[in-house]
Design a protein around this motif. Structure first.
Motif, PDB file in Angstrom:
ATOM      1  N   ASN A 466      49.620  32.898  48.868  1.00 52.81           N
ATOM      2  CA  ASN A 466      50.105  32.941  50.014  1.00 52.81           C
ATOM      3  C   ASN A 466      51.527  32.897  50.438  1.00 52.81           C
ATOM      4  O   ASN A 466      52.042  32.514  51.659  1.00 52.81           O
ATOM      5  N   ARG A 467      52.468  32.969  49.371  1.00 51.43           N
ATOM      6  CA  ARG A 467      53.789  32.778  49.428  1.00 51.43           C
ATOM      7  C   ARG A 467      54.228  31.783  50.097  1.00 51.43           C
ATOM      8  O   ARG A 467      55.642  31.608  50.542  1.00 51.43           O
ATOM      9  N   LYS A 469      53.445  30.352  53.008  1.00 47.87           N
ATOM     10  CA  LYS A 469      53.751  30.618  54.318  1.00 47.87           C
ATOM     11  C   LYS A 469      52.902  29.812  55.007  1.00 47.87           C
ATOM     12  O   LYS A 469      51.554  29.654  54.544  1.00 47.87           O
ATOM     13  N   LEU A 473      44.866  30.721  56.764  1.00 46.73           N
ATOM     14  CA  LEU A 473      44.664  31.338  55.573  1.00 46.73           C
ATOM     15  C   LEU A 473      44.115  32.741  55.882  1.00 46.73           C
ATOM     16  O   LEU A 473      44.545  33.845  55.154  1.00 46.73           O
ATOM     17  N   SER A 476      46.912  35.151  56.086  1.00 48.43           N
ATOM     18  CA  SER A 476      48.100  35.015  54.907  1.00 48.43           C
ATOM     19  C   SER A 476      47.925  36.397  53.956  1.00 48.43           C
ATOM     20  O   SER A 476      46.945  37.055  54.112  1.00 48.43           O
ATOM     21  N   SER A 477      48.849  36.264  53.254  1.00 52.41           N
ATOM     22  CA  SER A 477      48.864  37.382  52.065  1.00 52.41           C
ATOM     23  C   SER A 477      49.912  37.228  51.098  1.00 52.41           C
ATOM     24  O   SER A 477      50.652  36.249  51.151  1.00 52.41           O
ATOM     25  N   ASP A 478      49.545  37.852  49.900  1.00 52.95           N
ATOM     26  CA  ASP A 478      50.541  37.536  48.786  1.00 52.95           C
ATOM     27  C   ASP A 478      51.472  38.633  48.709  1.00 52.95           C
ATOM     28  O   ASP A 478      52.361  38.733  47.681  1.00 52.95           O
ATOM     29  N   TYR A 483      44.766  37.643  52.253  1.00 57.13           N
ATOM     30  CA  TYR A 483      43.728  36.676  51.749  1.00 57.13           C
ATOM     31  C   TYR A 483      42.235  37.144  51.994  1.00 57.13           C
ATOM     32  O   TYR A 483      41.500  36.876  51.437  1.00 57.13           O
ATOM     33  N   HIS A 487      39.719  37.014  49.004  1.00 57.57           N
ATOM     34  CA  HIS A 487      38.766  35.903  49.139  1.00 57.57           C
ATOM     35  C   HIS A 487      37.154  36.239  48.878  1.00 57.57           C
ATOM     36  O   HIS A 487      36.844  37.401  49.523  1.00 57.57           O
ATOM     37  N   ILE A 496      44.483  28.029  46.301  1.00 57.14           N
ATOM     38  CA  ILE A 496      45.641  28.668  46.932  1.00 57.14           C
ATOM     39  C   ILE A 496      47.030  28.240  46.330  1.00 57.14           C
ATOM     40  O   ILE A 496      47.285  27.009  46.273  1.00 57.14           O
TER      41      ILE A 496
END
Length: 519
Positions: A466-467, A469, A473, A476-478, A483, A487, A496
């Motif tokens: 999730n970088r 941040k 969740l 969130s994003s990589d 996510y 997921h 995570i």
């Protein structure tokens, strides 16, 4: 102008790190190769436990090999020393204990320095060596070894035998510590000394071109390297295969550091054997799954024709990004779900050659690999990525060229059977479906894969970035995969980590991978 900018960005992303080997190894300037064979062996036998004695044994073996002795595998030499007369022999089998003639080069591992990679060693008896053999594909199994070279950690150990007419036998064994963790000595069973990193770095140092291929094969319909499953260590019929599957625009080199660290862990090394799967990431995931499935069948038949090795009963997959889709499909039984989504007509009505019919059946209605019992997903786009549909993704899809074999297969089907593809899969018939396009959230393949259950109970684990941040969740994003796509409901565990799409490199992810492999 915007299109040109995006092309340049994509090319920059592709070319990042290309031709860079992930590790290097060089001979230390302090290495001393002096001394004749008799002097080296005398010192090794007179004081075998001393540092000087260990160094002498290692250099004796290197000198013996470099002078071209022992190519027949079973060789001996009589040595007269202050402590007596010895007949020294090298013997072995290709499984764990190697004949000296098997390798082209054998050297003391202590004479080398490793850079760009942690240097993992283990204390114990014997002398750690590094061995290299050019892969000449002389044996059927060598197809499943890296073409760059076959490298192995070895440990040299001298054993005293019986005395005949005042001549004492000494047998020098060359043991692979990946297969033989310990050895019987007069003092009891003791661990073998080992250097796991020098031979691995020697192989990686030859692999820079593989990084180039991850780029060139995306841009060409004629891949320079065909998809291939590789054994990274000697086959052990008792150890579970751990198959690592890389992601988009990547190669098995991304697993270089992790493989090195896993070999250094006693519990993991004794339980698993590491295999890597290289595939052309310009093609859709299911195409690469079919090739992997075929190679697994061939390899198992080669290694275990009776089908009774414990190693063949269980397999763990460690996957990243698109590699997760490749691995996931191995363990699923699709029935006719993909066929109905792709074709307007039953398979038996198609005009196909027998080989193409068998290939089509394996591509759409395959049988699951029931040996797979655990899958670790890292940053996997189970429901796709919007990246595939934005401007940068469309440019990437335009640049990406699926392998000619993939396109030719569907060209033959389409020409012999016009109009058989559904609108959703019309790209197959037109030969334009590439890996980037196939990762679009709109692709029906992803929706089908997301709905299909595993053919048998499989322990599933997710590692998602999730970088680092803050926030929910679900939002969130990589940086590439959100996510909500990575997921999965009902997994055994979900971790995570504060990382981007390359989450497998994150220390927390490495710790989690290690934990999961020990369950």
């Amino acid at each position: 102008m915007k299109t040109l900018f995006c092309v340049n960005v994509w090319l920059a992303l592709l070319l990042t790190g290309c031709a860079i080997a992930p590790a290097k190894v060089k001979r230390s300037s302090k290495a001393d190769g002096g001394g004749d064979l008799h002097a080296l062996l005398t010192q090794a036998l007179v004081a075998p436990e001393s540092e000087e004695g260990r160094q002498s044994l290692g250099r004796f073996i290197e000198r013996w090999k470099s002078e071209g002795r022992g190519e027949s595998g079973d060789v001996s030499s009589t040595v007269v020393s202050e402590s007596g007369v010895y007949r020294v022999s090298f013997q072995g089998t290709p499984w764990g204990e190697y004949p000296i003639g098997y390798f082209d080069e054998i050297s003391p591992a202590a004479d080398f320095e490793v850079t760009k990679l942690k240097h993992h060693q283990r204390a114990g008896v014997g002398v750690p060596m590094t061995a290299l053999r050019e892969n000449r594909h002389q044996q059927p199994l060598e197809r499943f070894y890296p073409p760059e070279a076959i490298t192995r950690p070895l440990t040299a150990f001298a054993k005293f035998g019986k005395t005949h007419e005042h001549i004492r036998d000494v047998r020098i064994q060359l043991l692979c510590p990946l297969v033989n963790p310990s050895i019987d000595t007069p003092q009891g069973r003791q661990p073998l000394a080992a250097d796991f990193s020098v031979p691995w770095a020697a192989l990686l140092a030859r692999s820079g071109k593989l990084n180039q291929l991850r780029v060139l094969d995306m841009l060409s319909r004629m891949p320079k390297r065909q998809p291939q499953l590789y054994l990274m260590e000697p086959y052990d019929p008792k150890k579970e295969p751990l198959i690592m599957i890389h992601g988009l625009v990547s190669t098995p080199l991304v697993w270089a550091e992790l493989s090195n660290d896993l070999w250094a862990d006693d519990a993991i090394r004794q339980r698993y054997q590491i295999w890597h799967y290289l595939y052309n990431t310009s093609a859709p995931a299911l195409y690469s799954t079919r090739l992997l499935r075929t190679q697994l069948r061939e390899l198992r038949q080669l290694l275990d024709p009776e089908g009774d090795d414990p190693a063949m009963q269980k397999t763990t997959l460690l996957t990243h990004s698109m590699g997760g889709l490749v691995g996931k499909a191995l363990a699923m039984k699709p029935g006719d779900a993909f066929w109905k989504a792709a074709f307007n007509v039953p398979q038996e009505t198609l005009k196909l050659t027998p080989p193409d019919r068998a290939m089509l059946n394996d591509a759409f209605e395959w049988q699951p690999d029931r040996a797979i019992h655990r899958i670790i997903f890292i940053a996997v786009p189970h429901r796709g990525s919007a990246f595939a549909d934005n401007t940068l993704g469309r440019i990437g899809s335009w640049l990406t060229k699926p392998p000619s074999d993939f396109q030719a297969f569907y060209d033959r089907i389409s020409k012999a059977n016009p109009g058989v593809f559904t609108p959703a899969y019309d790209e197959l018939g037109r030969g334009v479906l590439d890996s980037v396009h196939s990762l679009s959230p709109m692709q029906p393949t992803l929706h089908i894969l997301a709905r299909l259950p595993f053919a048998q109970p499989v322990k599933v684990h997710s590692i998602i970035g999730n970088r680092g941040k803050p926030g929910p969740l679900e939002q969130s994003s990589d940086g590439i995969v959100p996510y909500t796509s990575s997921h999965l409901d009902g997994v055994v565990s979900e971790k995570i980590v504060p990382a981007g799409h390359g989450a497998f490199r994150d220390p927390q992810a490495v710790t989690e991978i290690t934990r999961l492999l020990k369950l």
